[in-house]
Design a protein around this motif. Structure first.
Motif, PDB file in Angstrom:
ATOM      1  N   ARG A 234       6.094  20.223  16.057  1.00 21.45           N
ATOM      2  CA  ARG A 234       5.962  21.498  16.769  1.00 21.45           C
ATOM      3  C   ARG A 234       4.955  22.427  16.106  1.00 21.45           C
ATOM      4  O   ARG A 234       4.682  23.512  16.616  1.00 21.45           O
ATOM      5  N   THR A 235       4.418  22.036  14.973  1.00 25.41           N
ATOM      6  CA  THR A 235       3.456  22.869  14.258  1.00 25.41           C
ATOM      7  C   THR A 235       2.114  22.800  14.957  1.00 25.41           C
ATOM      8  O   THR A 235       1.468  21.754  14.970  1.00 25.41           O
ATOM      9  N   ASN A 236       1.691  23.890  15.581  1.00 22.56           N
ATOM     10  CA  ASN A 236       0.425  23.952  16.325  1.00 22.56           C
ATOM     11  C   ASN A 236       0.277  22.743  17.251  1.00 22.56           C
ATOM     12  O   ASN A 236      -0.630  21.928  17.084  1.00 22.56           O
ATOM     13  N   PRO A 237       1.153  22.594  18.233  1.00 22.25           N
ATOM     14  CA  PRO A 237       1.125  21.391  19.065  1.00 22.25           C
ATOM     15  C   PRO A 237      -0.130  21.253  19.917  1.00 22.25           C
ATOM     16  O   PRO A 237      -0.416  20.157  20.404  1.00 22.25           O
ATOM     17  N   LEU A 238      -0.883  22.339  20.118  1.00 20.88           N
ATOM     18  CA  LEU A 238      -2.089  22.280  20.938  1.00 20.88           C
ATOM     19  C   LEU A 238      -3.308  21.791  20.169  1.00 20.88           C
ATOM     20  O   LEU A 238      -4.361  21.579  20.763  1.00 20.88           O
ATOM     21  N   ILE A 239      -3.181  21.634  18.862  1.00 12.98           N
ATOM     22  CA  ILE A 239      -4.321  21.212  18.037  1.00 12.98           C
ATOM     23  C   ILE A 239      -4.131  19.746  17.666  1.00 12.98           C
ATOM     24  O   ILE A 239      -3.165  19.394  16.984  1.00 12.98           O
ATOM     25  N   PRO A 240      -5.028  18.860  18.095  1.00 11.78           N
ATOM     26  CA  PRO A 240      -4.865  17.419  17.821  1.00 11.78           C
ATOM     27  C   PRO A 240      -4.773  17.095  16.338  1.00 11.78           C
ATOM     28  O   PRO A 240      -4.127  16.105  15.969  1.00 11.78           O
ATOM     29  N   LEU A 241      -5.411  17.890  15.500  1.00 13.47           N
ATOM     30  CA  LEU A 241      -5.400  17.613  14.063  1.00 13.47           C
ATOM     31  C   LEU A 241      -3.987  17.487  13.529  1.00 13.47           C
ATOM     32  O   LEU A 241      -3.683  16.579  12.740  1.00 13.47           O
ATOM     33  N   PHE A 242      -3.097  18.360  13.968  1.00 13.32           N
ATOM     34  CA  PHE A 242      -1.738  18.394  13.416  1.00 13.32           C
ATOM     35  C   PHE A 242      -0.794  17.406  14.085  1.00 13.32           C
ATOM     36  O   PHE A 242       0.377  17.343  13.720  1.00 13.32           O
ATOM     37  N   GLN A 243      -1.294  16.639  15.035  1.00 11.88           N
ATOM     38  CA  GLN A 243      -0.484  15.593  15.648  1.00 11.88           C
ATOM     39  C   GLN A 243      -0.801  14.213  15.085  1.00 11.88           C
ATOM     40  O   GLN A 243      -0.212  13.221  15.511  1.00 11.88           O
ATOM     41  N   GLN A 244      -1.710  14.161  14.133  1.00 10.29           N
ATOM     42  CA  GLN A 244      -2.030  12.884  13.499  1.00 10.29           C
ATOM     43  C   GLN A 244      -0.901  12.482  12.551  1.00 10.29           C
ATOM     44  O   GLN A 244      -0.396  13.308  11.790  1.00 10.29           O
ATOM     45  N   PRO A 245      -0.497  11.214  12.557  1.00 11.17           N
ATOM     46  CA  PRO A 245       0.580  10.766  11.660  1.00 11.17           C
ATOM     47  C   PRO A 245       0.289  11.044  10.195  1.00 11.17           C
ATOM     48  O   PRO A 245       1.194  11.428   9.440  1.00 11.17           O
ATOM     49  N   ALA A 246      -0.961  10.861   9.776  1.00 12.34           N
ATOM     50  CA  ALA A 246      -1.306  11.093   8.367  1.00 12.34           C
ATOM     51  C   ALA A 246      -1.099  12.558   7.988  1.00 12.34           C
ATOM     52  O   ALA A 246      -0.604  12.857   6.897  1.00 12.34           O
ATOM     53  N   VAL A 247      -1.467  13.478   8.873  1.00 14.59           N
ATOM     54  CA  VAL A 247      -1.308  14.906   8.592  1.00 14.59           C
ATOM     55  C   VAL A 247       0.172  15.283   8.590  1.00 14.59           C
ATOM     56  O   VAL A 247       0.637  16.050   7.735  1.00 14.59           O
ATOM     57  N   GLN A 248       0.936  14.740   9.522  1.00 15.61           N
ATOM     58  CA  GLN A 248       2.362  15.054   9.576  1.00 15.61           C
ATOM     59  C   GLN A 248       3.105  14.539   8.346  1.00 15.61           C
ATOM     60  O   GLN A 248       4.029  15.188   7.858  1.00 15.61           O
ATOM     61  N   GLU A 249       2.692  13.387   7.828  1.00 18.27           N
ATOM     62  CA  GLU A 249       3.306  12.883   6.599  1.00 18.27           C
ATOM     63  C   GLU A 249       2.991  13.789   5.414  1.00 18.27           C
ATOM     64  O   GLU A 249       3.840  14.019   4.548  1.00 18.27           O
ATOM     65  N   VAL A 250       1.772  14.316   5.375  1.00 14.53           N
ATOM     66  CA  VAL A 250       1.399  15.260   4.313  1.00 14.53           C
ATOM     67  C   VAL A 250       2.284  16.505   4.378  1.00 14.53           C
ATOM     68  O   VAL A 250       2.812  16.965   3.353  1.00 14.53           O
ATOM     69  N   PHE A 251       2.465  17.043   5.561  1.00 15.91           N
ATOM     70  CA  PHE A 251       3.284  18.241   5.724  1.00 15.91           C
ATOM     71  C   PHE A 251       4.745  17.973   5.364  1.00 15.91           C
ATOM     72  O   PHE A 251       5.406  18.832   4.774  1.00 15.91           O
ATOM     73  N   GLU A 252       5.243  16.798   5.694  1.00 13.38           N
ATOM     74  CA  GLU A 252       6.626  16.463   5.353  1.00 13.38           C
ATOM     75  C   GLU A 252       6.814  16.444   3.845  1.00 13.38           C
ATOM     76  O   GLU A 252       7.818  16.965   3.329  1.00 13.38           O
ATOM     77  N   ARG A 253       5.877  15.864   3.138  1.00 10.89           N
ATOM     78  CA  ARG A 253       5.995  15.813   1.668  1.00 10.89           C
ATOM     79  C   ARG A 253       5.896  17.211   1.070  1.00 10.89           C
ATOM     80  O   ARG A 253       6.685  17.571   0.175  1.00 10.89           O
ATOM     81  N   ILE A 254       4.943  18.006   1.541  1.00  8.95           N
ATOM     82  CA  ILE A 254       4.766  19.360   1.002  1.00  8.95           C
ATOM     83  C   ILE A 254       6.036  20.191   1.206  1.00  8.95           C
ATOM     84  O   ILE A 254       6.539  20.824   0.264  1.00  8.95           O
ATOM     85  N   LEU A 255       6.571  20.193   2.410  1.00 16.55           N
ATOM     86  CA  LEU A 255       7.726  21.035   2.724  1.00 16.55           C
ATOM     87  C   LEU A 255       8.994  20.540   2.036  1.00 16.55           C
ATOM     88  O   LEU A 255       9.810  21.348   1.584  1.00 16.55           O
ATOM     89  N   PHE A 256       9.162  19.221   1.946  1.00 17.55           N
ATOM     90  CA  PHE A 256      10.360  18.707   1.308  1.00 17.55           C
ATOM     91  C   PHE A 256      10.352  19.001  -0.191  1.00 17.55           C
ATOM     92  O   PHE A 256      11.372  19.427  -0.757  1.00 17.55           O
ATOM     93  N   ILE A 257       9.228  18.800  -0.852  1.00 13.16           N
ATOM     94  CA  ILE A 257       9.144  19.079  -2.288  1.00 13.16           C
ATOM     95  C   ILE A 257       9.355  20.566  -2.546  1.00 13.16           C
ATOM     96  O   ILE A 257      10.040  20.956  -3.501  1.00 13.16           O
ATOM     97  N   TRP A 258       8.785  21.423  -1.688  1.00 10.90           N
ATOM     98  CA  TRP A 258       8.990  22.857  -1.879  1.00 10.90           C
ATOM     99  C   TRP A 258      10.469  23.210  -1.724  1.00 10.90           C
ATOM    100  O   TRP A 258      11.004  24.016  -2.486  1.00 10.90           O
ATOM    101  N   ALA A 259      11.134  22.632  -0.725  1.00 13.36           N
ATOM    102  CA  ALA A 259      12.551  22.932  -0.501  1.00 13.36           C
ATOM    103  C   ALA A 259      13.406  22.476  -1.675  1.00 13.36           C
ATOM    104  O   ALA A 259      14.345  23.168  -2.078  1.00 13.36           O
ATOM    105  N   ILE A 260      13.078  21.324  -2.256  1.00 13.66           N
ATOM    106  CA  ILE A 260      13.837  20.815  -3.403  1.00 13.66           C
ATOM    107  C   ILE A 260      13.673  21.738  -4.610  1.00 13.66           C
ATOM    108  O   ILE A 260      14.630  22.005  -5.350  1.00 13.66           O
ATOM    109  N   ARG A 261      12.481  22.261  -4.800  1.00 12.87           N
ATOM    110  CA  ARG A 261      12.195  23.093  -5.968  1.00 12.87           C
ATOM    111  C   ARG A 261      12.621  24.550  -5.770  1.00 12.87           C
ATOM    112  O   ARG A 261      12.516  25.340  -6.708  1.00 12.87           O
ATOM    113  N   HIS A 262      13.069  24.916  -4.580  1.00 16.48           N
ATOM    114  CA  HIS A 262      13.508  26.291  -4.311  1.00 16.48           C
ATOM    115  C   HIS A 262      14.868  26.252  -3.611  1.00 16.48           C
ATOM    116  O   HIS A 262      14.981  26.540  -2.403  1.00 16.48           O
TER     117      HIS A 262
END
Length: 465
Positions: A234-262
């Motif tokens: 759902r992150t910027n669904p109108l922009i193709p860049l953020f619908q790429q699997p590689a980009v979504q995996e990057v965002f998942e790692r960033i957000l999960f690590i941040w949540a674990i550390r906070h």
């Protein structure tokens, strides 16, 4: 509604309808309990439905024709245009097909009036949602003037010096790219230390991934990861860049690590949006074409890793200053919304009274402004320009943002005062027409925000009611 039947309702009586107006929420908890996020209802069922092949759905229903909602296929009447085999456009009149250009009867023009009305609307230029860093605004102005090119050359010379003055005036072509790393305390001012520090921080981030990311399926963290996994598409669904699997995996790692550390806040919906400006700007450093449609997987693996690590650390630094927005009950957001209400009541009493008249609560529209830092209200190119200024301010995200929200609300004063019911006001405030905004509009918004800050920030009794 059609007129009432006088046989059912005499003139001296009125139909009695149930009072559909719900009780006015007096707290954030009541407001939250009275609303539901439709996205979160039966996510697994939606995923299963979306993953079912279309042919399988037809086989399950026993239909031989394509199964489509009837609302998408309106019945064909005699006035609708049709298409012949030779490709010429014809129109059916009195059971005969005639060419719609000249042979049709004049009475058929009323049938096409709605289509002609749409075609007569002014056509605005298509503007990319993610603008290049060198793009100035949406009006098609030249990318750089001679003065700006001169400033850019001087800035490159400053970067090449042993110690960079972080207080220098940064040209807009490199401003966000430089300020994101430097003002966030991530890029050292000393040139000799930059490469070493960047390497150490990037290795530290991927050390977190090796240490924590495998625990995303553990019982304690699986709910957090599931919510992140749902929110990423759902992150910027109108922009193709953020619908790429590689980009979504990057965002998942960033957000999960941040949540674990906070653990005090963990992951909260809306934090996923705050990664995107950093990611786009750091990606644009290596992209010479359109960023919206660029295939991130085409970059070297080392470059992808560097962009991911830099985005994580800059987002972490940003959230350190506004973490009370995302802790339990989100007290930071509630305080900011209350401060916005007090500020608007002092600077524009007409808007404030208009909201009170139609019982519009500031929390109903300003909560998202504070939670997402106006990212849902502005195109991403405008967010990047806005965050330039936020990073230049001492408390840009936590304090100056309040005055930007006030200026943003006053910007739509005319439209707000024209709305005369609760529903119209809320629909306007939740769907403000900013898709064609550019740097020029954001610059004017920031100028007004500065004016409000200097008039009211240190003057609590100024224009006091």
């Amino acid at each position: 509604h059609p007129p009432l039947d006088p046989r059912l309702y005499p003139k001296d009586t009125k139909p009695k309808f149930n009072n559909l107006k719900s009780k006015k929420a007096c707290s954030f908890h009541e407001f939250a309990c009275s609303t539901n996020d439709a996205w979160d209802i039966d996510d697994e069922e939606d995923d299963n439905f979306c993953g079912t092949p279309f042919s399988q759905l037809r086989h399950q229903t026993g239909e031989t024709e394509p199964v489509l909602p009837h609302i998408l296929t309106p019945p064909r009447d005699e006035g609708h245009n049709s298409q012949r085999d030779d490709g010429s456009e014809c129109e059916r009149v009195n059971g005969k097909f005639v060419k719609s250009s000249s042979d049709a009867d004049l009475n058929t023009t009323s049938v096409r009036s709605s289509l002609q009305k749409q075609q007569s609307l002014p056509v605005r230029p298509i503007i990319p949602l993610v603008a290049r860093i060198s793009d100035q605004n949406a009006s098609g102005a030249p990318p750089m003037t001679v003065r700006e090119k001169s400033r850019l050359d001087k800035f490159k010379q400053l970067l090449a010096s042993p110690n960079t003055d972080l207080a220098c005036s940064v040209p807009r072509e490199k401003k966000f790219l430089f300020c994101s790393r430097s003002s966030q305390g991530y890029l050292p001012a000393n040139k000799e230390r930059r490469e070493l520090v960047l390497k150490r921080k990037r290795e530290e981030y991927f050390g977190f991934i090796e240490q924590y990311y495998h625990s995303r399926t553990d019982e304690h963290y699986k709910d957090t990861y599931r919510q992140i996994h749902i929110d990423i598409p759902r992150t910027n669904p109108l922009i193709p860049l953020f619908q790429q699997p590689a980009v979504q995996e990057v965002f998942e790692r960033i957000l999960f690590i941040w949540a674990i550390r906070h653990p005090a806040s963990g992951y909260v919906q809306g934090i996923n949006d705050l990664v995107t400006p950093f990611f786009v700007v750091f990606l644009s450093e290596f992209v010479t074409e359109d960023v919206e449609n660029f295939d991130v997987a085409a970059l070297p693996l080392e470059t992808q890793r560097n962009i991911e690590a830099d985005s994580f650390w800059c987002m972490s630094k940003l959230l350190d200053g506004i973490q009370d927005n995302y802790t339990f009950a989100q007290p930071g957001i509630q305080n900011k919304v209350k401060a916005l209400e007090e500020l608007v009541s002092r600077i524009d009493v007409d808007i404030h009274n208009h909201f009170k008249k139609y019982e519009v609560e500031y929390l109903q529209f300003a909560f998202r402004w504070m939670n997402n830092l106006l990212m849902r209200e502005l195109p991403l190119r405008c967010t990047i320009r806005l965050w330039d200024t936020y990073q230049a301010e001492a408390e840009g995200f936590s304090h100056f943002h309040l005055y930007v929200c006030a200026a943003f609300l006053i910007e739509w004063r005319k439209e707000i005062l024209c709305m005369v019911d609760f529903q119209s006001l809320l629909m306007l405030l939740q769907n403000l027409p900013t898709i064609h905004w550019g740097n020029e509009e954001v610059g004017l918004l920031l100028a007004e925000a500065y004016r409000l800050k200097y008039m009211f920030a240190d003057a609590p009794n100024h224009y006091k009611r």
